[in-house]
Scaffold this active site. Structure first.
Site, PDB file in Angstrom:
ATOM      1  N   CYS A  43     -18.040  35.148 -62.101  1.00 19.87           N
ATOM      2  CA  CYS A  43     -16.895  35.757 -62.796  1.00 19.87           C
ATOM      3  C   CYS A  43     -17.014  37.275 -62.873  1.00 19.87           C
ATOM      4  CB  CYS A  43     -16.796  35.211 -64.222  1.00 19.87           C
ATOM      5  SG  CYS A  43     -16.775  33.418 -64.365  1.00 19.87           S
ATOM      6  N   ASP A  44     -18.203  37.761 -63.190  1.00 17.06           N
ATOM      7  CA  ASP A  44     -18.356  39.168 -63.563  1.00 17.06           C
ATOM      8  C   ASP A  44     -19.178  40.009 -62.592  1.00 17.06           C
ATOM      9  OD1 ASP A  44     -16.969  38.538 -65.885  1.00 17.06           O
ATOM     10  OD2 ASP A  44     -18.796  38.080 -66.999  1.00 17.06           O
ATOM     11  N   CYS A 102     -21.840  34.448 -66.521  1.00 11.45           N
ATOM     12  CA  CYS A 102     -21.154  33.980 -65.315  1.00 11.45           C
ATOM     13  C   CYS A 102     -21.195  35.054 -64.238  1.00 11.45           C
ATOM     14  CB  CYS A 102     -19.705  33.586 -65.626  1.00 11.45           C
ATOM     15  SG  CYS A 102     -18.828  32.903 -64.198  1.00 11.45           S
TER      16      CYS A 102
END
Length: 331
Positions: free
Chosen positions: A146-147, A143
């Site tokens: 996300c990261d 992701c």
């Protein structure tokens, strides 16, 4: 065991639904699963390291810590959390029937409920290349949104695996933080839409590696430092220095246990009535990534979990009113 509301799933969608349902005095039961879909209770969020985009945590929080807090809040309001996996359901009649993992066919008495919230999420596809077990969450992710902004990836070269729109979108997103982004495409053409492919190809911070397989992740034992590439045609291998590898090869919605009883699209994501969490079966609701293949964020999953609980509460009120009318009509 019979419950007014049963929630299947323990990510942000499931726990938010539980918090709202519990505060509404519905006494929800939540099955958090035991390594369901190969992921620990808490779902995909547990595979994320630093979460910096969930409101209320200005300094950031790890995915596991956020999951723990969600679970603690659910329990605080009285949610009955059961660490077992639901493997089969019967939605043909109310009350709905659910069987736990290990149930011996129809001989084992199922759990039942009047309203069911499906919040089982979707599991990111991974290639499980050599070295992945060592460097997952240590430079490897599924992701980018996300990261990607994590310190470990900032101003570093990164590689994205995939050839579709997701790969192009995630690579473009990562250029905000990375020094350079490579896209490893196993063929000599993108599967992505023309506009997305052009956007990636024309980005000066992106290099497309055609006919390329990533076959191994390597590092210093603590973090990823490079990957091994293999030419799909010549089979020759070479190293590529990168500090991050992101899979962008799709997700699999965790809906197999439903056995096709709920309407879904051609990839298995559940379909809901627009602007709601209502499925094609009255009294069954879908929340989170199990029906959302576009956003796939913790905050959007939490939002739909809230919606599902409110939809379920309204349904139960309607159900009670209908039963009272039927009883009155028999007098």
């Amino acid at each position: 065991m019979h419950s007014k509301v049963i929630i299947i799933g323990s990510g942000p969608a499931g726990h938010t639904a539980a918090i709202y349902a519990a505060r509404a005095e519905l006494k929800p039961v939540l099955f958090e699963g035991m390594m369901a879909g190969g992921v620990a209770p808490g779902g995909q969020l547990t595979t994320t390291t630093e979460v910096e985009n969930f409101p209320g945590f200005p300094a950031g929080i790890t995915g596991s810590e956020l999951t723990d807090k969600l679970r603690e809040q659910s329990a605080r309001f009285g949610t009955d959390i059961i660490t077992e996996t639901i493997t089969r359901v019967d939605l043909s009649a109310r009350p709905f029937k659910l069987w736990r993992e290990g149930a011996d066919g129809d001989n084992d008495k199922p759990d039942t409920c009047d309203a069911l919230i499906v919040a089982t999420g979707a599991t990111a596809k991974r290639l499980h290349i050599a070295g992945e077990d060592t460097y997952w969450q240590r430079g490897m992710s599924a992701c980018a949104v996300c990261d990607g902004a994590a310190p470990i990836f900032r101003n570093k070269p990164l590689v994205v695996i995939g050839g579709g729109d997701s790969a192009c979108e995630e690579a473009t997103f990562l250029t905000k933080y990375a020094s350079h982004v490579y896209i490893a495409v196993r063929r000599d053409v993108f599967r992505a839409s023309t506009i997305m492919a052009k956007r990636a190809i024309n980005n000066p911070k992106i290099t497309v590696l055609w006919n390329t397989h990533v076959i191994e992740a390597k590092g210093d034992g603590k973090v990823l430092t490079h990957v091994v590439l293999q030419d799909a045609k010549t089979r020759e291998t070479r190293n590529l220095d990168v500090s991050g590898l992101f899979y962008a090869i799709g997700h699999t919605p965790n809906t197999a246990f439903l056995a096709g009883q709920l309407d879904s699209d051609d990839t298995g994501y559940l379909l809901v009535k627009p602007g709601s969490t209502l499925t094609n079966i009255r009294g069954v609701f879908a929340a989170g990534d199990v029906h959302d293949k576009h956003y796939r964020q913790a905050i959007t999953a939490a939002g739909s979990g809230c919606m599902a609980a409110l939809d379920a509460e309204k349904y139960l009120e309607e159900l009670e009113a209908e039963e009272q009318e039927q009883s009155a009509g028999k007098l």
